[in-house]
Design a protein around this motif. Structure first.
Motif, PDB file in Angstrom:
ATOM      1  N   ASN A 235       0.334  -1.216  -0.271  1.00 23.61           N
ATOM      2  CA  ASN A 235       0.173  -0.026   0.042  1.00 23.61           C
ATOM      3  C   ASN A 235       0.940   1.562   0.413  1.00 23.61           C
ATOM      4  O   ASN A 235       0.947   2.504  -0.894  1.00 23.61           O
TER       5      ASN A 235
ATOM      6  N   ALA B   3       0.687   4.227  -3.012  1.00 25.32           N
ATOM      7  CA  ALA B   3       0.636   5.442  -2.130  1.00 25.32           C
ATOM      8  C   ALA B   3       1.618   6.102  -2.714  1.00 25.32           C
ATOM      9  O   ALA B   3       1.513   7.400  -3.547  1.00 25.32           O
TER      10      ALA B   3
ATOM     11  N   PRO C 194      -0.969   7.609  -6.021  1.00 23.09           N
ATOM     12  CA  PRO C 194      -1.504   7.957  -5.331  1.00 23.09           C
ATOM     13  C   PRO C 194      -3.432   7.428  -4.735  1.00 23.09           C
ATOM     14  O   PRO C 194      -3.611   6.776  -3.455  1.00 23.09           O
TER      15      PRO C 194
ATOM     16  N   GLY D 120      -2.951   3.755  -4.510  1.00 26.69           N
ATOM     17  CA  GLY D 120      -2.840   3.548  -2.707  1.00 26.69           C
ATOM     18  C   GLY D 120      -4.264   3.556  -1.776  1.00 26.69           C
ATOM     19  O   GLY D 120      -4.372   3.099  -0.672  1.00 26.69           O
ATOM     20  N   ALA D 121      -4.485   4.828  -2.110  1.00 26.52           N
ATOM     21  CA  ALA D 121      -5.936   5.445  -1.310  1.00 26.52           C
ATOM     22  C   ALA D 121      -7.249   4.780  -1.653  1.00 26.52           C
ATOM     23  O   ALA D 121      -7.784   3.646  -0.595  1.00 26.52           O
TER      24      ALA D 121
ATOM     25  N   GLN E  80      -6.726   1.452   0.664  1.00 29.09           N
ATOM     26  CA  GLN E  80      -6.826   1.468   1.679  1.00 29.09           C
ATOM     27  C   GLN E  80      -8.216   1.369   2.565  1.00 29.09           C
ATOM     28  O   GLN E  80      -8.486   1.007   3.328  1.00 29.09           O
TER      29      GLN E  80
ATOM     30  N   ASN F 297      -8.511  12.032  -2.333  1.00 25.04           N
ATOM     31  CA  ASN F 297      -7.268  11.852  -2.751  1.00 25.04           C
ATOM     32  C   ASN F 297      -7.290  12.430  -4.657  1.00 25.04           C
ATOM     33  O   ASN F 297      -6.112  12.416  -5.281  1.00 25.04           O
TER      34      ASN F 297
ATOM     35  N   ALA G  54      -2.036   9.779   0.194  1.00 23.04           N
ATOM     36  CA  ALA G  54      -2.026   8.697   0.140  1.00 23.04           C
ATOM     37  C   ALA G  54      -1.051   8.375   1.207  1.00 23.04           C
ATOM     38  O   ALA G  54      -1.753   6.701   1.577  1.00 23.04           O
TER      39      ALA G  54
ATOM     40  N   VAL H 234      -2.425   5.944   4.648  1.00 17.59           N
ATOM     41  CA  VAL H 234      -1.712   4.323   4.308  1.00 17.59           C
ATOM     42  C   VAL H 234      -1.070   4.672   6.931  1.00 17.59           C
ATOM     43  O   VAL H 234      -1.251   3.898   6.623  1.00 17.59           O
TER      44      VAL H 234
END
Length: 55
Positions: free
Chosen positions: A5, A9, A13, A16-17, A20, A30, A45, A49
């Motif tokens: 993650n 991120a 980004p 990754g967001a 999560q 984001n 992001a 995390v």
């Protein structure tokens, strides 16, 4: 999974967001931050995390 993650991120980004928090307010924030400039999206992001925010 947290390391993966974090890598997403930094380089992607929104992905990754999404991994999560899923499709939530933080995900859409984001997306907007990433479109306004890459660095704000990365910071947001990584913050998601690091604080382990969940949906």
């Amino acid at each position: 999974m947290n390391i993966l993650n974090l890598i997403f991120a930094i380089f992607l980004p929104p992905v990754g967001a999404f991994l999560q928090v899923g499709v939530s307010t933080h995900f859409w924030i984001n997306i907007v931050l990433t479109l306004l400039g890459g660095i704000p999206g990365v910071i947001h992001a990584v913050w998601l995390v690091a604080t382990k925010k969940t949906a």
